[in-house]
Scaffold this motif. Sequence first.
Motif, PDB file in Angstrom:
ATOM      1  N   VAL A 161       7.170   4.051 -12.364  1.00  0.00           N
ATOM      2  CA  VAL A 161       7.972   5.422 -12.643  1.00  0.00           C
ATOM      3  C   VAL A 161       6.787   6.512 -12.638  1.00  0.00           C
ATOM      4  N   GLN A 162       5.694   6.232 -13.293  1.00  0.00           N
ATOM      5  CA  GLN A 162       4.480   7.318 -13.358  1.00  0.00           C
ATOM      6  C   GLN A 162       4.041   7.532 -12.117  1.00  0.00           C
ATOM      7  N   GLU A 163       3.725   6.434 -11.254  1.00  0.00           N
ATOM      8  CA  GLU A 163       3.345   6.473 -10.004  1.00  0.00           C
ATOM      9  C   GLU A 163       4.286   7.248  -9.094  1.00  0.00           C
ATOM     10  N   LEU A 164       5.517   7.047  -8.997  1.00  0.00           N
ATOM     11  CA  LEU A 164       6.619   7.682  -8.275  1.00  0.00           C
ATOM     12  C   LEU A 164       6.502   9.166  -8.586  1.00  0.00           C
ATOM     13  N   ALA A 189       0.670  11.686  -2.171  1.00  0.00           N
ATOM     14  CA  ALA A 189      -0.320  11.676  -3.201  1.00  0.00           C
ATOM     15  C   ALA A 189      -1.216  10.413  -3.227  1.00  0.00           C
ATOM     16  N   GLN A 190      -2.087  10.274  -4.187  1.00  0.00           N
ATOM     17  CA  GLN A 190      -2.848   9.071  -4.011  1.00  0.00           C
ATOM     18  C   GLN A 190      -2.279   8.283  -5.579  1.00  0.00           C
ATOM     19  N   VAL A 191      -1.821   6.946  -5.144  1.00  0.00           N
ATOM     20  CA  VAL A 191      -1.102   6.264  -6.236  1.00  0.00           C
ATOM     21  C   VAL A 191      -1.692   5.090  -6.390  1.00  0.00           C
ATOM     22  N   MET A 192      -1.368   4.393  -7.636  1.00  0.00           N
ATOM     23  CA  MET A 192      -2.028   2.979  -7.712  1.00  0.00           C
ATOM     24  C   MET A 192      -0.598   2.101  -8.003  1.00  0.00           C
ATOM     25  N   ALA A 193      -0.785   0.980  -7.292  1.00  0.00           N
ATOM     26  CA  ALA A 193       0.024  -0.098  -7.583  1.00  0.00           C
ATOM     27  C   ALA A 193       0.018  -1.075  -8.643  1.00  0.00           C
ATOM     28  N   SER A 199       4.510  -1.938  -5.991  1.00  0.00           N
ATOM     29  CA  SER A 199       3.958  -1.694  -4.538  1.00  0.00           C
ATOM     30  C   SER A 199       4.723  -1.427  -3.696  1.00  0.00           C
ATOM     31  N   VAL A 200       5.618  -2.014  -3.583  1.00  0.00           N
ATOM     32  CA  VAL A 200       6.560  -1.839  -2.449  1.00  0.00           C
ATOM     33  C   VAL A 200       7.457  -0.459  -2.384  1.00  0.00           C
ATOM     34  N   SER A 201       7.838  -0.302  -3.885  1.00  0.00           N
ATOM     35  CA  SER A 201       8.597   1.308  -4.227  1.00  0.00           C
ATOM     36  C   SER A 201       7.754   2.444  -3.735  1.00  0.00           C
ATOM     37  N   LEU A 202       6.204   2.192  -3.778  1.00  0.00           N
ATOM     38  CA  LEU A 202       5.520   3.366  -3.431  1.00  0.00           C
ATOM     39  C   LEU A 202       5.454   3.313  -2.021  1.00  0.00           C
ATOM     40  N   THR A 213       0.401   9.601   1.995  1.00  0.00           N
ATOM     41  CA  THR A 213       0.069   9.000   0.678  1.00  0.00           C
ATOM     42  C   THR A 213      -0.885   7.785   0.893  1.00  0.00           C
ATOM     43  N   VAL A 214      -1.801   7.544  -0.142  1.00  0.00           N
ATOM     44  CA  VAL A 214      -2.686   6.288  -0.087  1.00  0.00           C
ATOM     45  C   VAL A 214      -2.206   5.558  -1.328  1.00  0.00           C
ATOM     46  N   ILE A 215      -1.992   4.202  -1.126  1.00  0.00           N
ATOM     47  CA  ILE A 215      -1.648   3.413  -2.288  1.00  0.00           C
ATOM     48  C   ILE A 215      -2.839   2.600  -2.440  1.00  0.00           C
TER      49      ILE A 215
END
Length: 244
Positions: A161-164, A189-193, A199-202, A213-215
Amino acid sequence: MAKGETLLENAAREPEIGDLADCLVKMGAKIEGIGSSTLHIQGVDSLHGTEHAVLPDRIETGTYAMAVAATGGDVVLEGARPDLWQSALELLRGSGVEIEERENAIRVARNGSGLGPSSVETEPFPGFPTDLQAQLLALMSLAQGTSTVRETIFENRFMHVQELARLGAHIDLRGDTAVVTGVDSLRGAQVMATDLRASVSLVIAGLAAEGETVINRVYHLDRGFERIEEKLGRCGAQIERLSS
């Protein structure tokens, strides 16, 4: 192959469990109650070889279906079996996604129409699977209205949720329930799995977002999605795995 009879009570009823039992029976095992919550297993002296076609991955199927719905695409998922994830199919239909069930395939499309909100609880099979909860949150972030998703299987399974939110999603956590207020668009945005499904939601959110977007930490993905960037890329996604 244990001596005597084994009784399994409160056994999982997910299709993969029944598929494993079916394969073992082909190999000479004696199992009764396949598909139910009670299994009777009579031990045998040995098992023998067999041929068995493994079920298609219903979570992978549902994930790609939600990616199509999020991006407004039109994709045929070959080899998919609708009976393995009817609860998720019905939810997508209720949100305005076009679902066409074919023999050994499912067509998923959402061209031009907006997404409607939904309310769902995760449940054991045949209910809505917990392993599609994160993907659904990403999808409902783009729906018109407010959705609620209650997680009843795993505690603290809202790390994504925080990453979304970094991508612009509006999600309010209230105990075991996520309240999602749809937005017109997400932004890169830059996010972290944090785990496989997160991971796949991002990935889904990133596909639908404006910009790049960079995961990070996508090694989680490979436990559940084989060559995901290649498969999505063949559907027109601009996605690339970067070497660390």
